[in-house]
Design an enzyme around this catalytic site. Structure first.
Site: not given
Ligand code: BG6
Length: 500
Positions: A47, A181-182, A186, A220, A239, A244, A344
């Site tokens: 926007r 899904d990142h 990896k 984390e 989350d 993941h 976390k």
């Molecule tokens: C994200 C979450 O999908 O993955 C975050 O929303 C998290 O809260 C992160 O910190 C962790 O990713 P990575 O690659 O740092 O383990």
């Protein structure tokens, strides 16, 4: 290496954090490494009013602050960057987008209208954008491919995920949808497949006859940082766990796919998701631990409690930790516990899988002789560690545990793409292998739905001090089975307890 087709990459949410921190850096590095086609356009959409030049200025600044860039490459990259302001909630306004894409087609001399649409927006727009693209024919593959990348969270619970899926499918077909899904991007997560299915040494042992239990940790050190507002409505289950960690678990557990392609692998993944033993009342009471971090001094720094974070309600009951004992109901894994935890403000950032093998059937060197253990380190200090027994030098026959280590950093030739680089490249090439398919996403939500329902139970949440490995109850979970979690350190080879 195949270069993707000439195309336009349209990023919705172009003035957001994800775009600055992950997407643009990933595209820049792909460009620098010659992995993008010589003709491509990136079109930022949101926007906020920017001109192409002022948008470039913003990204130039953030890229040079965050990444190592080469000035001449950066300038050439910047020339591919464009910007279009639209009201993303107003379908009529997408006409501007259609016009702009047509102009870019002429400018770059594209023969086909290939468009990759990246939804880096709040989830509230996930159904609006596909519908609006559809209203302007921007979903039609008659004149080139159209792909849609959807960021997580894909849904908020089982019902909303199903509804979202139906809405998106009204305008895009499954082969056009790339649910990111990142973790699947990896390198070390993908290696789970290669490691398992290319080694005769491990695959025959990879089952309930030889494996006693499996640990999966996604820890984390950071808290919720600036994302308290989002996180408070989400929590660790949505989350990290639902997506993941369950994807990692699936790759640890799947059967060998008949071939390596998107459907063959994802067919096996969904079978695991559907074989997860449904969580009943007993599991929720005895095999699940939810926690929330409380204030503490860690290494000389005061760390506030979760409830004192910006954007978090004072009386929030959102979990920042989950530990769960899960089972898979199939003949390979029946009865083998998978202990999974993520949180976390744990002592360090580490993601790993630990395979605990059975002790030998006849403990000739004594009951205490260590059993074999395999640590698959996803991050950081990516690598693999194998522990085995060796004769303790000296008199008698005593077994001593020793370790063999492999570190990715020793693979000099390896070019490790970041997760976003890999996933963007795959989406541009039309390879959906590392993206979650609709049936698997639904199966994951189905599995976690009882946890989401149980979260509101007043008994459900325990506190843990920042910098510790979660609530005491998470330790009890394994202690009840005569076991304990591994307490991993940043470095794979450090001792088994990460000291504060
Ligand atoms: C994200 C979450 O999908 O993955 C975050 O929303 C998290 O809260 C992160 O910190 C962790 O990713 P990575 O690659 O740092 O383990």
């Amino acid at each position: 290496m195949a270069i993707p087709d000439k195309s336009s990459i349209v990023i919705f949410g172009a003035s957001g954090d994800l775009t600055y921190r992950k997407l643009i850096p990933a595209l820049y590095h792909l460009y620098e490494n010659g992995q993008l086609p010589e003709s491509f356009a990136i079109l930022g959409v949101s926007r906020t009013e920017y001109s192409d030049e002022s948008y470039r200025e913003k990204l130039r600044k953030s890229l040079t602050e965050m990444e190592q860039t080469k000035p001449d490459v950066l300038e050439r990259f910047m020339s591919h960057l464009h910007y279009q302001a639209i009201n993303t909630s107003d379908t009529d306004d997408y006409q501007k987008l259609a016009v702009r894409l047509a102009e870019l087609k002429d400018k770059y001399g594209f023969v086909h209208n290939n468009h990759l649409f990246y939804l880096a927006t709040p989830p509230s727009l996930y159904s609006v954008i596909p519908a609006s693209l559809g209203a302007h024919g921007l979903n039609s593959e008659e004149d080139g491919w159209k792909r849609l990348i959807v960021e997580k969270p894909f849904g908020y619970d089982l019902q909303s995920a199903r509804e979202l899926d139906i809405k998106i499918h009204q305008h895009f077909q499954e082969h056009q949808i790339y649910r990111i899904d990142h973790y699947l991007g990896k390198e070390t997560v993908q290696n789970l497949l290669v490691f398992r299915f290319s080694n005769t040494m491990f695959e025959p042992l990879w089952n309930r006859n030889y494996i006693q239990y499996v640990e999966i940790t996604g820890a984390e050190f950071l808290g919720v940082e600036e994302r308290g507002g989002y996180y408070d409505g989400s929590g660790a289950v949505r989350d990290m766990f639902q997506n993941h960690l369950l994807q990692v678990l699936a790759l640890v557990a799947i059967e060998s796919p008949p071939r390596i392609n998107a459907d063959a692998i994802r067919d096996e993944v969904v079978k695991v998701m559907r074989s997860l033993k449904p969580l009943d009342e007993n599991d929720l009471k005895n095999n699940l631990v939810l926690g929330q971090y409380t204030e503490s001094d860690v290494r000389g720094d005061f760390l506030p409690s979760y409830r004192d974070e910006n954007g978090v309600a004072d009386d929030s009951r959102t979990e920042t930790f989950i530990g769960l004992k899960a089972f898979i109901n199939n003949s390979r894994w029946n009865g083998v516990p998978f202990y999974v935890r993520t949180g976390k403000r744990l002592p360090t950032r580490v993601t790993e899988v630990v395979i605990h093998f059975n002790p030998t059937p006849h403990p000739v060197f004594g009951q205490d002789a260590p059993a074999n253990k395999l640590v698959i380190r996803i991050q950081p200090d990516e690598g693999i560690q194998m522990s085995f027994g060796l004769k303790q030098p000296g008199a008698g026959f005593h077994s001593k545990e020793v370790k063999m280590n492999f570190h990715y950093k020793n693979l000099q030739e390896a070019q490790m793409l970041t997760a976003y680089e890999r996933l963007l490249l795959d989406a541009l090439k039309g390879d959906a292998t590392l993206f979650a398919r609709s049936d698997a996403v639904e199966a994951c939500w189905e599995y976690v739905q009882p946890i989401l329902d149980y979260k509101n139970d007043p008994q459900a949440l325990f506190g843990y001090a920042c910098g510790t490995w979660g609530p005491k109850e998470a330790h009890d979970l394994l202690a009840a089975d005569g076991r304990q979690w591994r307490f991993p350190c940043k470095n794979l080879t450090d001792t088994d307890y990460c000291e504060l």
